[in-house]
Scaffold this active site. Structure first.
Site, PDB file in Angstrom:
ATOM      1  N   HIS A 169     -99.326  -1.936  32.776  1.00  0.00           N
ATOM      2  CA  HIS A 169     -99.449  -3.356  32.439  1.00  0.00           C
ATOM      3  C   HIS A 169     -98.226  -4.148  32.896  1.00  0.00           C
ATOM      4  O   HIS A 169     -97.205  -3.589  33.302  1.00  0.00           O
ATOM      5  CB  HIS A 169     -99.640  -3.524  30.929  1.00  0.00           C
ATOM      6  CG  HIS A 169     -98.491  -3.024  30.096  1.00  0.00           C
ATOM      7  ND1 HIS A 169     -97.339  -3.752  29.905  1.00  0.00           N
ATOM      8  CD2 HIS A 169     -98.325  -1.877  29.396  1.00  0.00           C
ATOM      9  CE1 HIS A 169     -96.514  -3.072  29.117  1.00  0.00           C
ATOM     10  NE2 HIS A 169     -97.098  -1.923  28.805  1.00  0.00           N
ATOM     11  N   CYS A 185     -96.259   3.679  27.718  1.00  0.00           N
ATOM     12  CA  CYS A 185     -96.944   2.892  28.732  1.00  0.00           C
ATOM     13  C   CYS A 185     -96.065   2.709  29.962  1.00  0.00           C
ATOM     14  O   CYS A 185     -94.847   2.832  29.902  1.00  0.00           O
ATOM     15  CB  CYS A 185     -97.347   1.532  28.175  1.00  0.00           C
ATOM     16  SG  CYS A 185     -98.674   1.603  26.959  1.00  0.00           S
TER      17      CYS A 185
END
Length: 216
Positions: A169, A185
């Protein structure tokens, strides 16, 4: 929204960053505001324009570029090297588009093989139960926008049809690229995740490796 207002928003949201951020601070500047000067303009996008980062503040290693690549992965695959803090999008001519990334803190990094289960444009964010357990005062929901810790785009990683809760992301903390800062992440500059998003379809294979391996 002006760059100045954007910077103030980044200060306000910093403790909420997706896959929680450790105490990594941006490089100090001569100004009282240490976040000043990180942005140099805006890239048109909908429903929000994307802040463009001053690349001179970053190690040139993490600049988006096309490089030679001779790995075994098929064209269209994404390869994340946690140790190098680099993401490769494999091309069909023995090259790859390479991007700098931020990765998980020590003990939080995930490795394995997954696929892009879905894609999100300016996604909203909610913390996982693990994040809330570590930091109970986290908000339970952050709307999409410039202050959202997932940034402008997100690729949701799935295994066997189930969401792994790991993402590739964007980020509103550009100084974290090249660092071990998240709870697992993989984060990219917003302008880079927009570029990757446009190149990668749902179903693309994602290899996340550490110590040269993506399998246990």
């Amino acid at each position: 929204m002006t760059i100045r207002r954007l910077l103030l928003g980044a200060i306000a949201i910093a403790p909420l960053a997706a896959c929680q951020t450790a105490n990594i601070q941006p490089q100090a500047t001569a100004e009282a505001d240490p976040y000043a000067g990180w942005y140099v303009g805006m890239m048109p996008d909908k429903p929000h324009d994307v802040p463009l980062v001053d690349r001179s503040k970053m190690d040139a290693k993490y600049a988006r570029q096309t490089v030679a690549y001779n790995g075994p992965e098929k064209p269209g695959s994404i390869v994340v090297d946690i140790d190098e803090r680099l993401l490769y999008l494999v091309q069909s001519d023995n090259t790859a588009v390479r991007y700098g990334v931020g990765v998980g803190k020590q003990g939080f990094s995930w490795k394995g093989v997954a696929s892009v289960g879905r894609k999100g444009v300016w996604p909203a964010w909610s913390p996982t139960k693990t994040m809330v357990g570590i930091k109970p005062d986290l908000p339970r929901y952050v709307e999409a926008g410039l202050n959202n810790p997932l940034g402008a785009r997100a690729l949701y990683l799935h295994q066997n049809g189930a969401d792994t809760l790991f993402r590739i992301h964007g980020t509103n903390e550009p100084w974290s690229i090249g660092e071990q800062v998240s709870s697992g992440c993989v984060r990219m500059l917003n302008e880079d995740i927009v570029d990757l998003y446009e190149r990668v379809p749902v179903g693309a294979t994602v290899y996340v490796k550490r110590n040269g391996r993506y399998r246990a």
